[in-house]
Design a protein around this motif. Structure first.
Motif, PDB file in Angstrom:
ATOM      1  N   ILE A  85       0.870  -1.176   0.000  1.00  0.00           N
ATOM      2  CA  ILE A  85       0.000   0.000   0.000  1.00  0.00           C
ATOM      3  C   ILE A  85       0.910   1.229   0.000  1.00  0.00           C
ATOM      4  N   PRO A  86       0.426   2.352  -0.536  1.00  0.00           N
ATOM      5  CA  PRO A  86       1.277   3.547  -0.647  1.00  0.00           C
ATOM      6  C   PRO A  86       1.887   4.001   0.673  1.00  0.00           C
ATOM      7  N   GLU A  87       1.158   3.866   1.770  1.00  0.00           N
ATOM      8  CA  GLU A  87       1.673   4.302   3.068  1.00  0.00           C
ATOM      9  C   GLU A  87       2.918   3.506   3.471  1.00  0.00           C
ATOM     10  N   LEU A  88       2.881   2.192   3.267  1.00  0.00           N
ATOM     11  CA  LEU A  88       4.043   1.366   3.607  1.00  0.00           C
ATOM     12  C   LEU A  88       5.197   1.616   2.641  1.00  0.00           C
ATOM     13  N   LEU A  89       4.890   1.788   1.365  1.00  0.00           N
ATOM     14  CA  LEU A  89       5.941   2.059   0.383  1.00  0.00           C
ATOM     15  C   LEU A  89       6.632   3.383   0.702  1.00  0.00           C
ATOM     16  N   ASN A  90       5.884   4.362   1.145  1.00  0.00           N
ATOM     17  CA  ASN A  90       6.460   5.644   1.549  1.00  0.00           C
ATOM     18  C   ASN A  90       7.411   5.463   2.736  1.00  0.00           C
ATOM     19  N   LEU A  91       7.054   4.579   3.667  1.00  0.00           N
ATOM     20  CA  LEU A  91       7.937   4.313   4.809  1.00  0.00           C
ATOM     21  C   LEU A  91       9.230   3.642   4.362  1.00  0.00           C
ATOM     22  N   VAL A  92       9.160   2.804   3.330  1.00  0.00           N
ATOM     23  CA  VAL A  92      10.372   2.186   2.778  1.00  0.00           C
ATOM     24  C   VAL A  92      11.250   3.275   2.170  1.00  0.00           C
ATOM     25  N   ASP A  93      10.637   4.176   1.394  1.00  0.00           N
ATOM     26  CA  ASP A  93      11.394   5.278   0.794  1.00  0.00           C
ATOM     27  C   ASP A  93      12.071   6.145   1.844  1.00  0.00           C
ATOM     28  N   ASN A  94      11.412   6.312   2.988  1.00  0.00           N
ATOM     29  CA  ASN A  94      11.950   7.157   4.062  1.00  0.00           C
ATOM     30  C   ASN A  94      12.767   6.375   5.082  1.00  0.00           C
ATOM     31  N   PRO A 101      11.757  -6.726   5.352  1.00  0.00           N
ATOM     32  CA  PRO A 101      10.445  -6.848   5.993  1.00  0.00           C
ATOM     33  C   PRO A 101       9.312  -6.318   5.105  1.00  0.00           C
ATOM     34  N   ALA A 102       9.596  -5.287   4.322  1.00  0.00           N
ATOM     35  CA  ALA A 102       8.584  -4.748   3.424  1.00  0.00           C
ATOM     36  C   ALA A 102       8.179  -5.783   2.374  1.00  0.00           C
ATOM     37  N   VAL A 103       9.153  -6.532   1.878  1.00  0.00           N
ATOM     38  CA  VAL A 103       8.851  -7.592   0.907  1.00  0.00           C
ATOM     39  C   VAL A 103       7.926  -8.621   1.551  1.00  0.00           C
ATOM     40  N   GLU A 104       8.211  -9.009   2.783  1.00  0.00           N
ATOM     41  CA  GLU A 104       7.335  -9.974   3.475  1.00  0.00           C
ATOM     42  C   GLU A 104       5.921  -9.418   3.609  1.00  0.00           C
ATOM     43  N   LEU A 105       5.800  -8.139   3.947  1.00  0.00           N
ATOM     44  CA  LEU A 105       4.476  -7.526   4.092  1.00  0.00           C
ATOM     45  C   LEU A 105       3.741  -7.434   2.758  1.00  0.00           C
ATOM     46  N   SER A 106       4.483  -7.378   1.663  1.00  0.00           N
ATOM     47  CA  SER A 106       3.864  -7.247   0.341  1.00  0.00           C
ATOM     48  C   SER A 106       3.034  -8.474  -0.038  1.00  0.00           C
ATOM     49  N   THR A 111      -5.837  -4.969   3.021  1.00  0.00           N
ATOM     50  CA  THR A 111      -6.494  -4.658   4.307  1.00  0.00           C
ATOM     51  C   THR A 111      -5.587  -5.023   5.472  1.00  0.00           C
ATOM     52  N   ASP A 112      -4.862  -6.143   5.350  1.00  0.00           N
ATOM     53  CA  ASP A 112      -3.928  -6.530   6.407  1.00  0.00           C
ATOM     54  C   ASP A 112      -2.741  -5.571   6.475  1.00  0.00           C
ATOM     55  N   GLN A 113      -2.262  -5.131   5.315  1.00  0.00           N
ATOM     56  CA  GLN A 113      -1.177  -4.143   5.284  1.00  0.00           C
ATOM     57  C   GLN A 113      -1.624  -2.849   5.963  1.00  0.00           C
ATOM     58  N   LYS A 114      -2.866  -2.446   5.710  1.00  0.00           N
ATOM     59  CA  LYS A 114      -3.394  -1.211   6.311  1.00  0.00           C
ATOM     60  C   LYS A 114      -3.467  -1.357   7.833  1.00  0.00           C
ATOM     61  N   THR A 115      -3.888  -2.530   8.301  1.00  0.00           N
ATOM     62  CA  THR A 115      -3.951  -2.773   9.746  1.00  0.00           C
ATOM     63  C   THR A 115      -2.557  -2.681  10.359  1.00  0.00           C
ATOM     64  N   ASP A 118      -1.475   1.020  10.414  1.00  0.00           N
ATOM     65  CA  ASP A 118      -2.142   1.790  11.470  1.00  0.00           C
ATOM     66  C   ASP A 118      -1.637   1.412  12.853  1.00  0.00           C
ATOM     67  N   THR A 119      -1.327   0.154  13.066  1.00  0.00           N
ATOM     68  CA  THR A 119      -0.910  -0.314  14.389  1.00  0.00           C
ATOM     69  C   THR A 119       0.546   0.008  14.699  1.00  0.00           C
ATOM     70  N   VAL A 120       1.410  -0.104  13.693  1.00  0.00           N
ATOM     71  CA  VAL A 120       2.845   0.028  13.933  1.00  0.00           C
ATOM     72  C   VAL A 120       3.374   1.426  13.627  1.00  0.00           C
ATOM     73  N   PHE A 121       2.798   2.103  12.624  1.00  0.00           N
ATOM     74  CA  PHE A 121       3.428   3.339  12.132  1.00  0.00           C
ATOM     75  C   PHE A 121       2.559   4.601  12.184  1.00  0.00           C
ATOM     76  N   ASN A 122       1.265   4.471  12.151  1.00  0.00           N
ATOM     77  CA  ASN A 122       0.389   5.633  12.025  1.00  0.00           C
ATOM     78  C   ASN A 122       0.047   6.214  13.396  1.00  0.00           C
ATOM     79  N   GLU A 123       0.775   7.236  13.791  1.00  0.00           N
ATOM     80  CA  GLU A 123       0.584   7.852  15.107  1.00  0.00           C
ATOM     81  C   GLU A 123      -0.793   8.493  15.263  1.00  0.00           C
ATOM     82  N   ASN A 124      -1.485   8.761  14.150  1.00  0.00           N
ATOM     83  CA  ASN A 124      -2.809   9.370  14.206  1.00  0.00           C
ATOM     84  C   ASN A 124      -3.931   8.338  14.293  1.00  0.00           C
TER      85      ASN A 124
END
Length: 181
Positions: A85-94, A101-106, A111-115, A118-124
């Motif tokens: 998902i774009p949010e995780l790909l952006n975290l890889v870029d940054n 680990p990103a490859v494993e998540l891919s 929906t699981d990637q979004k979860t 949100d749980t690990v990286f999205n402070e909001n």
């Protein structure tokens, strides 16, 4: 000006590899989409017939590897990143998630990637837990558990799987203290 008759796929491959070789510092997402686009063009050229020795996706990856000087496993890993998902790909870029680990998540559903995001990286997010992080071993374990069970993951499951258990502190005793024991 050099004029050549090229198919659309030939032109795409030529332009992509030429542009790729001009720049040095690419973000992982830029490499990922470049590799995917070039591989798709190579596979289209070879579909139904042999083209310059390319008969399969494996041969296309080997050809691309030769053209750009990147290992075949690296190319495969980068192409997998296009499934994030774009949010995780952006975290890889940054550099907040490493590539492995990103490859494993891919391999997980969006929906699981979004979860996980949100749980690990999205402070909001209401599900965010600052005590949770993810490394390659954890991502692989999480992927394997989800694939084996075949269920949608929940924030509670992510927290349970990825929470860091505190390690026991190591105490180093000096000779003076050891002599007192």
């Amino acid at each position: 000006i050099v004029k050549r008759d090229l198919s659309d796929d030939d032109a795409a491959i030529l332009v992509a590899t030429d542009n790729f070789n001009r720049k040095k510092n690419y973000k992982p997402s830029e490499k990922a989409f470049f590799y995917k686009m070039t591989l798709d063009a190579l596979k289209r050229k070879s579909s139904g017939r042999k083209f310059d020795g390319i008969e399969s996706e494996g041969k296309a990856i080997e050809t691309l590897s030769t053209i750009i000087g990147e290992g075949t496993s690296s190319i495969k890993n980068y192409v997998r990143l296009t499934l994030l998902i774009p949010e995780l790909l952006n975290l890889v870029d940054n550099k907040k998630i490493k590539i492995v680990p990103a490859v494993e998540l891919s391999y997980l559903k969006e929906t699981d990637q979004k979860t996980i995001y949100d749980t690990v990286f999205n402070e909001n997010s209401d599900d965010y837990d600052p005590g949770v992080s993810i490394d390659a071993a954890q991502a692989k374990k999480l992927r394997n558990r989800v694939e084996a069970k075949g269920f949608d993951i929940t924030p509670a499951f992510v927290k349970m799987e990825l929470s860091r258990t505190p390690r026991a502190a190591k105490i180093h005793l000096t000779k003076d203290v050891k002599s007192l024991l």
